[in-house]
Scaffold this active site. Structure first.
Site, PDB file in Angstrom:
ATOM      1  CD  GLU A 119      56.462 108.184  76.782  1.00  0.00           C
ATOM      2  OE1 GLU A 119      57.536 107.617  76.823  1.00  0.00           O
ATOM      3  OE2 GLU A 119      55.391 107.597  76.522  1.00  0.00           O
ATOM      4  CG  ASP A 156      57.752 105.950  74.245  1.00  0.00           C
ATOM      5  OD1 ASP A 156      56.579 105.561  74.164  1.00  0.00           O
ATOM      6  OD2 ASP A 156      58.186 106.958  73.657  1.00  0.00           O
ATOM      7  CG  ASP A 214      63.100 104.550  74.822  1.00  0.00           C
ATOM      8  OD1 ASP A 214      62.468 104.966  75.818  1.00  0.00           O
ATOM      9  OD2 ASP A 214      63.207 105.207  73.778  1.00  0.00           O
ATOM     10  CD  GLU A 221      66.139 109.881  77.216  1.00  0.00           C
ATOM     11  OE1 GLU A 221      65.501 110.828  77.720  1.00  0.00           O
ATOM     12  OE2 GLU A 221      67.338 109.662  77.486  1.00  0.00           O
ATOM     13  CE1 TYR A 245      59.045 104.326  71.591  1.00  0.00           C
ATOM     14  CE2 TYR A 245      61.061 103.064  71.921  1.00  0.00           C
ATOM     15  CZ  TYR A 245      60.321 104.228  72.093  1.00  0.00           C
ATOM     16  OH  TYR A 245      60.867 105.279  72.779  1.00  0.00           O
ATOM     17  NE  ARG A 251      63.154 108.422  70.124  1.00  0.00           N
ATOM     18  CZ  ARG A 251      61.964 109.011  70.194  1.00  0.00           C
ATOM     19  NH1 ARG A 251      60.943 108.343  70.698  1.00  0.00           N
ATOM     20  NH2 ARG A 251      61.808 110.246  69.771  1.00  0.00           N
ATOM     21  CG  HIS A 272      62.784  97.788  72.126  1.00  0.00           C
ATOM     22  ND1 HIS A 272      62.155  97.389  73.277  1.00  0.00           N
ATOM     23  CD2 HIS A 272      63.511  98.883  72.463  1.00  0.00           C
ATOM     24  CE1 HIS A 272      62.486  98.202  74.265  1.00  0.00           C
ATOM     25  NE2 HIS A 272      63.314  99.107  73.802  1.00  0.00           N
TER      26      HIS A 272
END
Length: 847
Positions: free
Chosen positions: A7, A80, A82, A84, A293, A295, A340
């Site tokens: 990203e 990432d 997740d 998103e 991470y 989130r 996670h």
């Protein structure tokens, strides 16, 4: 060559360093496309087909990715770990496929931390894109689009002043508004406490009256001053002896390491960070490889991380601070997805990382994660009961002693509401002892309404209800602020009139869709899509089948019908029963008309039915009742020169003062920074503008007044801002001349502020240019002399560090200059034939 997509450029730089020459790592700069903001982007009649559109500002980066993809043998999507992140990878793959630039081999890798070991390990175990996560993303995105683009037009036409509504943001707003209603309806109850100040063996302590005249007392038992004084006298006259001493051992276990939600809560409590600021700093720490991470709903840590934490505890403290067995945690949050690890440092031997806010947040994460694997704190809680000889009256003292601090030696979790009498220190005391009495106090108290939500308590409540996902809370809260549905004062949320009216509208016409259980249930269905237990189109179809007809039905109603329905729905709030049998809707001005809710160009307000003969109005957000301020015009006094009445009134735009009656009456708004409006202040405000005197150079008058944007000075069409209402009446000639000169030096407009820097942060580590914090027309910004970067509103200017400033300036420089909307291209055509000239011109545009 192998192409890796992540990203952010910071993440790309770090990973490319780990992977070596055979890899090319590029950043997508977040999402590369989205649903265009227009009708038809989601088509329910065609299986909820979606029309995606690439972001115009990502064209340059997409071209770079496409060019490299055409040369690559393998595409590795490393966004990432997740939903998103999965979606970004899917979008990149889809766009490259359409451009016929997709390499034959496409794989997905994820890592929970950006360290060499984690990245290398992930590269060795690639997988395919997770279609369940992608479907869950599509379902959420389509759902949010359908709610927003179906409901917003209804709001615009039926509810003036409302800007938008959202699936989760409206429910979060309802929580804030309902708390506001609770506070307004709350009736304080008087109660008294009786406390004896005692001393034993040189140690002072307090004991509370818990039994009086043979009756056990709770907090509200003593409700009047008379009873309190009688109880006080009884304690003063009584001879109290220790009847019992009860000592109990107690244990306090450490809290688990941070999840996204608990990190936002604790950063708000201990560091004063907003949720969005916390997530921005945590993102930077993750990309720097300092933390895992950020989130996540998980509270567990990897086995190797637990071993590292236990070793760090042993090295820093001793073996007694390390529990016999590693601690294992399970989340209690509703709808938690523990895919996670919890948020933790990547290296427990490092207790510092970064500087400024980055260092503060890292230290918080490090302490919490390390403390989660430490031994429990051992305590001893003591309760002392004292009685007078008859046993009719009794006192109680409580205290706590920490025998072994355990994890408390490093970290203690913050609280939203402080206050714990158990932590008081008690002397060594035994049954039969008679402590010396030093005094007795009887204190009056009143019950308090529930506190307004802070960011921490709002996030906590949303998570408890299972509404939204923790990773979205920061953006949800920011939307409520940006839409002006709420305001924040002293870190607490206050519901604005537009927010209150919107919630009332949704509760009346769309009650199901702002219901907490319904929203949480829908969240569970979306999580079922993530887990492959439900089809995304089926979930959308079930929602749309009920939602679309409801919006169509409300759209057919006339605005007057909507206002009438809201008037009835809000009657208990707008026109509460006065308790004396009088009509709460009776107009306080004319005495014959009845009050009702009305809709206008600038929003809702309360008005008299006798309009236009009676022009009484009241703001929507100003409730009725004895304390509601609906008593009509209040005469403050008479103008000393004209003799006309000066009255205080309430209008649809807020409180104001008026001198005289009719169209020619003078009026002035009441500034918020006036501590208490009296006749003197009213006369001053009504006589504005104030002439300070004639400018010494031009001979023309300088005036001071209050305008749309606040207090200001004016002279010959030039203006300068004043800091407060008081300065309008206190500023003298010398100060006025200086302020006008400073404003002129800043471009002649007070909005531009001074050209002097607010703060000099230091030299850029690469270019060596001095980075300054400046005040601009649209707010504060950072500059290195070449690039200007707007300072986000959530960033505290006082706490801003050089490192943070460098990141903002570099990010702005990397994004390139902003494109002008609709600008002519004539200057480019008229450029001189020399090649050097356009380059100079382009360089100048950077400033």
């Amino acid at each position: 060559m192998q192409l890796v997509i992540v990203e952010s450029p910071a993440k790309a730089k770090t990973i490319e360093k780990y992977l070596g020459k055979d890899y090319r790592v590029l950043a997508s700069y977040g999402h590369i496309r989205d649903l265009p903001p227009k009708d038809g982007s989601v088509q329910p009649d065609d299986g909820f087909a979606m029309e995606w559109e690439t972001y115009p500002d990502k064209a340059k980066q997409l071209k770079a990715i496409t060019d490299e993809a055409k040369k690559a043998d393998r595409l590795i999507l490393a966004t990432d770990p997740d939903r998103e992140g999965e979606a970004i990878s899917w979008h990149v793959q889809e766009v490259l496929a359409k451009k016929k630039a997709l390499p034959k081999e496409v794989e997905r890798v994820t890592f929970n931390a950006i360290t060499k070991a984690a990245v290398t390990q992930a590269m060795a175990a690639p997988r395919q894109l997770d279609t369940d996560l992608i479907d869950a993303y599509r379902a959420r995105r389509a759902l949010d689009y359908l709610v927003g683009f179906t409901l917003s037009p209804v709001l615009w036409r039926k509810l003036p002043g409302a800007k938008s509504a959202g699936r989760v943001q409206s429910v979060a707003l309802r929580l804030i508004v309902e708390r506001e209603r609770e506070i307004e309806l709350f009736k304080a109850q008087e109660y008294w406490s009786v406390v004896a100040h005692l001393e034993h063996d040189g140690t002072a302590f307090d004991a509370r009256l818990v039994r009086f005249e043979g009756k056990k007392l709770d907090r509200l038992s003593i409700g009047t001053e008379g009873v309190a004084m009688r109880a006080k006298a009884a304690v003063e006259q009584g001879r109290f002896t220790v009847a019992s001493v009860e000592t109990k051992p107690a244990m306090r276990n450490p809290p688990p390491p941070f999840t996204t939600s608990t990190l936002q809560q604790e950063a708000a409590r201990k560091l004063g960070f907003s949720a969005s600021h916390t997530m921005r700093i945590a993102q930077a720490l993750y990309e720097d490889g300092a933390i895992t991470y950020m989130r996540t709903d998980g509270v567990q840590m990897d086995g190797s991380a637990i071993d590292a934490a236990r070793k760090a505890i042993h090295d820093r403290y001793s073996g007694s601070y390390v529990p016999d067995k590693p601690r294992q945690y399970q989340t209690k949050a509703k709808n938690a997805q523990e895919a996670h690890e919890a948020i933790r440092p990547t290296d427990f031997s490092k207790d510092r990382a970064g500087s400024g806010d980055h260092a503060k947040l890292y230290e918080l994460i490090w302490k919490r994660a390390l403390a989660s694997q430490m031994a429990s704190a051992r305590m001893e809680r003591t309760t002392v009961e004292l009685e007078e000889p008859t046993g009719q009256d009794a006192l109680r003292a409580t205290g706590q002693v920490v025998l072994f601090p355990g994890y408390l030696a490093l970290y203690e979790e913050g609280r939203d509401d402080e206050g714990d009498e158990d932590s008081r220190r008690l002397p060594v005391i035994r049954q039969g002892d008679t402590p010396a009495k030093k005094g007795v106090d009887a204190e009056q108290h009143f019950t308090q309404p529930p506190p307004r939500f802070s960011e921490a308590s709002l996030v906590k409540r949303l998570e408890e209800l299972g509404i939204g996902r923790p990773s979205t809370y920061a953006s949800i809260i920011q939307v409520l602020k940006d839409r002006a549905y709420v305001r924040v004062e002293k870190n607490r949320f206050f519901a604005e009139e537009t927010g209150r009216l919107l919630v009332a509208f949704l509760e009346r016409f769309f009650e199901k869709y702002v219901n907490y259980d319904f929203t949480a249930g829908l969240e569970e269905e979306l999580d079922d899509v993530s887990g492959g237990r439900a089809g995304w189109q089926a979930v959308l179809d079930a929602f749309w089948r009920d939602f679309q007809p409801r919006t169509a039905e409300v759209m057919e109603r006339k605005p007057s019908e909507v206002t009438e329905a809201l008037d009835q729905f809000l009657e208990p709030y707008l026109f509460p029963d006065k308790g004396d049998g009088t009509d709460p809707r009776l107009c306080p001005s004319c005495g014959t008309g009845r009050l009702a809710l009305r809709g206008g160009k600038f929003g809702a307000f309360v008005a008299c039915s006798n309009y236009p003969d009676c022009k009484f109005t009241r703001r929507f957000g100003q409730p009725g009742g004895a304390d509601g301020g609906d008593s009509g015009p209040e005469v403050i006094g008479q103008d000393p020169e004209t003799g006309e009445d000066i009255s205080r009134r309430s209008g649809r735009f807020g409180p104001y003062i008026q001198r005289g009656e009719g169209k020619e009456a003078a009026r002035a708004s009441i500034p918020k920074d006036i501590p208490e409006l009296d006749l003197d202040w009213a006369v001053k405000l009504l006589n504005l503008p104030r002439t300070i005197g004639n400018h010494p150079e031009t001979g023309n008058p300088i005036t001071a007044s209050i305008g749309r944007y606040g207090p200001y000075l004016a002279h010959d069409g030039k203006y300068a801002r004043l800091a407060s209402t008081a300065e309008v009446f206190e500023t003298g000639m010398n100060a006025a001349v200086v302020k006008l000169a400073e404003a002129a030096a800043g471009g002649g407009r007070p909005q531009r502020g001074s050209r002097e820097p607010l703060k000099v942060l230091g030299a850029h580590p690469v270019s060596g240019a001095e980075i300054k914090l400046m005040e601009g027309r649209y707010g504060a910004y950072l500059t290195d002399g070449t690039t200007n970067a707007t300072l986000p509103k959530t960033v505290d200017q006082a706490a801003l560090t050089l490192d943070e400033a460098v990141q903002l300036v570099d990010a702005k420089a990397a994004a390139g200059p902003a494109k002008k909307k609709g600008g002519r291209k004539a200057p480019a055509k008229k450029a001189p034939a020399k090649k050097a000239a356009p380059k100079k011109k382009a360089a100048a545009k950077k400033e």
